[in-house]
Design a protein around this motif. Structure first.
Motif, short mmCIF file in Angstrom:
data_model
loop_
_atom_site.label_atom_id
_atom_site.label_comp_id
_atom_site.label_asym_id
_atom_site.label_seq_id
_atom_site.Cartn_x
_atom_site.Cartn_y
_atom_site.Cartn_z
N ILE A 39 1.13 -21.32 -1.15
CA ILE A 39 1.85 -21.92 -0.18
C ILE A 39 1.14 -23.00 0.65
O ILE A 39 1.60 -24.03 1.21
CB ILE A 39 2.47 -21.01 0.99
N ASN A 40 -0.19 -23.16 0.18
CA ASN A 40 -1.07 -24.41 1.02
C ASN A 40 -0.51 -25.60 0.28
O ASN A 40 -0.88 -26.87 0.72
CB ASN A 40 -2.65 -23.93 0.88
N CYS A 41 -0.18 -25.51 -0.93
CA CYS A 41 0.46 -26.77 -1.61
C CYS A 41 1.69 -26.77 -2.05
O CYS A 41 2.39 -27.79 -2.06
CB CYS A 41 -0.48 -26.85 -3.03
N HIS A 42 2.23 -25.75 -2.31
CA HIS A 42 3.70 -25.78 -2.82
C HIS A 42 4.46 -25.08 -1.69
O HIS A 42 3.98 -24.45 -0.87
CB HIS A 42 3.85 -24.56 -3.87
N LEU A 47 11.27 -22.15 -1.08
CA LEU A 47 12.40 -22.27 -0.09
C LEU A 47 12.49 -22.82 1.13
O LEU A 47 12.63 -22.66 2.29
CB LEU A 47 12.76 -20.54 0.33
N GLY A 48 11.74 -24.15 0.89
CA GLY A 48 11.42 -24.97 2.26
C GLY A 48 10.21 -24.86 3.02
O GLY A 48 10.08 -25.42 3.90
N GLU A 49 9.65 -23.71 2.72
CA GLU A 49 8.64 -23.22 3.68
C GLU A 49 7.36 -23.58 2.76
O GLU A 49 7.09 -23.13 1.65
CB GLU A 49 8.51 -21.91 4.05
N GLY A 50 6.30 -24.16 3.50
CA GLY A 50 4.95 -24.43 2.93
C GLY A 50 4.53 -25.60 3.09
O GLY A 50 5.12 -26.66 3.68
N ALA A 51 3.71 -26.36 2.42
CA ALA A 51 2.98 -27.49 2.11
C ALA A 51 4.03 -28.64 1.18
O ALA A 51 4.58 -27.80 0.43
CB ALA A 51 1.74 -27.71 1.97
N TYR A 52 3.82 -29.73 1.27
CA TYR A 52 4.54 -30.67 0.30
C TYR A 52 4.03 -31.28 -0.50
O TYR A 52 4.15 -32.16 -0.89
CB TYR A 52 5.60 -31.54 1.34
N PHE A 53 2.67 -30.78 -1.01
CA PHE A 53 1.68 -31.59 -1.78
C PHE A 53 2.16 -31.31 -3.03
O PHE A 53 2.12 -32.35 -3.88
CB PHE A 53 0.23 -30.90 -1.52
N ALA A 54 2.66 -30.16 -3.42
CA ALA A 54 3.09 -29.89 -4.69
C ALA A 54 4.66 -29.47 -4.77
O ALA A 54 5.31 -29.19 -3.78
CB ALA A 54 2.18 -28.64 -5.35
N PRO A 55 5.20 -29.42 -6.10
CA PRO A 55 6.61 -29.22 -6.05
C PRO A 55 7.02 -27.74 -5.39
O PRO A 55 6.55 -26.73 -5.32
CB PRO A 55 6.67 -29.05 -7.49
N GLU A 56 8.25 -27.84 -5.04
CA GLU A 56 8.94 -26.48 -4.60
C GLU A 56 9.37 -25.55 -5.62
O GLU A 56 9.62 -26.05 -6.78
CB GLU A 56 10.55 -27.03 -4.13
N LEU A 57 9.17 -24.42 -5.43
CA LEU A 57 9.00 -23.25 -6.52
C LEU A 57 10.22 -22.27 -6.37
O LEU A 57 10.28 -21.52 -6.99
CB LEU A 57 7.65 -22.54 -6.45
N GLY A 58 10.96 -22.50 -5.28
CA GLY A 58 12.00 -21.46 -5.21
C GLY A 58 12.90 -21.84 -6.21
O GLY A 58 13.81 -20.60 -6.46
N ASN A 59 13.18 -22.71 -6.85
CA ASN A 59 14.10 -23.01 -7.94
C ASN A 59 13.67 -22.97 -9.23
O ASN A 59 14.06 -23.60 -10.42
CB ASN A 59 15.15 -24.06 -7.61
N ASN A 89 22.35 -23.72 -1.43
CA ASN A 89 22.06 -24.98 -2.13
C ASN A 89 20.73 -25.58 -1.59
O ASN A 89 20.85 -26.85 -1.49
CB ASN A 89 23.24 -26.02 -1.82
N TRP A 90 19.94 -25.04 -1.42
CA TRP A 90 18.57 -25.19 -1.18
C TRP A 90 17.57 -25.08 -2.27
O TRP A 90 17.55 -24.03 -2.82
CB TRP A 90 17.62 -24.76 0.42
N PRO A 91 16.72 -26.05 -2.84
CA PRO A 91 16.56 -27.28 -2.23
C PRO A 91 17.82 -28.19 -2.72
O PRO A 91 18.42 -27.84 -3.66
CB PRO A 91 15.36 -27.84 -2.89
N PRO A 92 17.80 -29.46 -2.06
CA PRO A 92 19.00 -30.31 -2.34
C PRO A 92 19.09 -30.76 -3.66
O PRO A 92 20.19 -31.31 -4.33
CB PRO A 92 18.91 -31.34 -1.32
N ASN A 93 18.14 -30.95 -4.36
CA ASN A 93 18.13 -31.37 -5.80
C ASN A 93 17.19 -30.23 -6.80
O ASN A 93 16.62 -29.65 -6.31
CB ASN A 93 17.26 -32.57 -5.91
N LYS A 94 17.58 -30.39 -8.07
CA LYS A 94 17.02 -29.44 -8.87
C LYS A 94 15.68 -29.77 -9.20
O LYS A 94 14.91 -28.79 -9.54
CB LYS A 94 17.89 -29.46 -10.12
N ALA A 95 15.17 -30.75 -9.14
CA ALA A 95 13.75 -31.47 -9.51
C ALA A 95 12.68 -30.69 -8.48
O ALA A 95 11.85 -30.54 -8.83
CB ALA A 95 13.60 -32.76 -9.39
N GLY A 96 13.25 -29.99 -7.18
CA GLY A 96 12.37 -29.63 -6.42
C GLY A 96 11.45 -30.46 -5.47
O GLY A 96 10.87 -30.25 -5.07
#
Length: 150
Positions: free
Chosen positions: A63-66, A69-81, A143-150
């Motif tokens: 979570i320090n990078c990823h 579900l919208g929680e964590g750092a924004y350095f690396a991609p969202e992994l919720g989807n 519908n989170w994240p708003p796009n499929k790319a994460g």
């Protein structure tokens, strides 16, 4: 009728209003928790492997990078989807193998690209992490994240 509020009337309005909004806050909090636990979360899918995968996630501070579900750092991609993006809903075994191969190939060494560290996870840890990410992919996120790319 008095033209101004007395000290005791002002105090009663303050305490009464505070109590009213506190009760509203508690009610909304209880409703949110009820909604999360009973309608959003896949309680039946919570297995020991999912719990161990969450432990792997926390042990290596993903979570320090990823974000998850919208929680964590924004350095690396969202992994919720991630599970959906990698086709896990259609072919779970292929998605699991892709995740294992991706984790084992880090860091890629591609020039100019952010590098993920090599955690040297065992097969058991990789399977547990895949179970955890599969479980998070089944959470109803409105519908989170708003796009499929994460």
């Amino acid at each position: 009728m008095a033209d101004s509020l007395t000290k005791s009337a002002a105090r009663n309005v303050f305490y009464g209003g505070s109590l009213f909004f506190f009760v509203i806050f508690v009610g909304l909090t209880a409703h949110s928790h009820y909604f999360m636990v009973n309608t959003s979360t896949d309680k039946a899918g919570l297995t020991d492997a999912v719990a161990r995968g969450k432990h792997v996630w926390e042990k290596h501070s993903c979570i320090n990078c990823h974000t998850l579900l919208g929680e964590g750092a924004y350095f690396a991609p969202e992994l919720g989807n991630l599970w959906d993006r990698w086709g896990g809903t259609e072919d779970p075994e292929t998605a699991r193998e892709m995740l294992k191969a991706w984790m084992q190939s880090q860091p890629t060494g591609i020039e100019g690209r952010r590098q993920m560290p090599q955690f040297n996870l065992s097969d058991q840890e990789l399977n547990d992490l895949a179970d955890f990410l599969e479980w998070t992919g089944r959470i109803k996120t409105q519908n989170w994240p708003p796009n499929k790319a994460g």
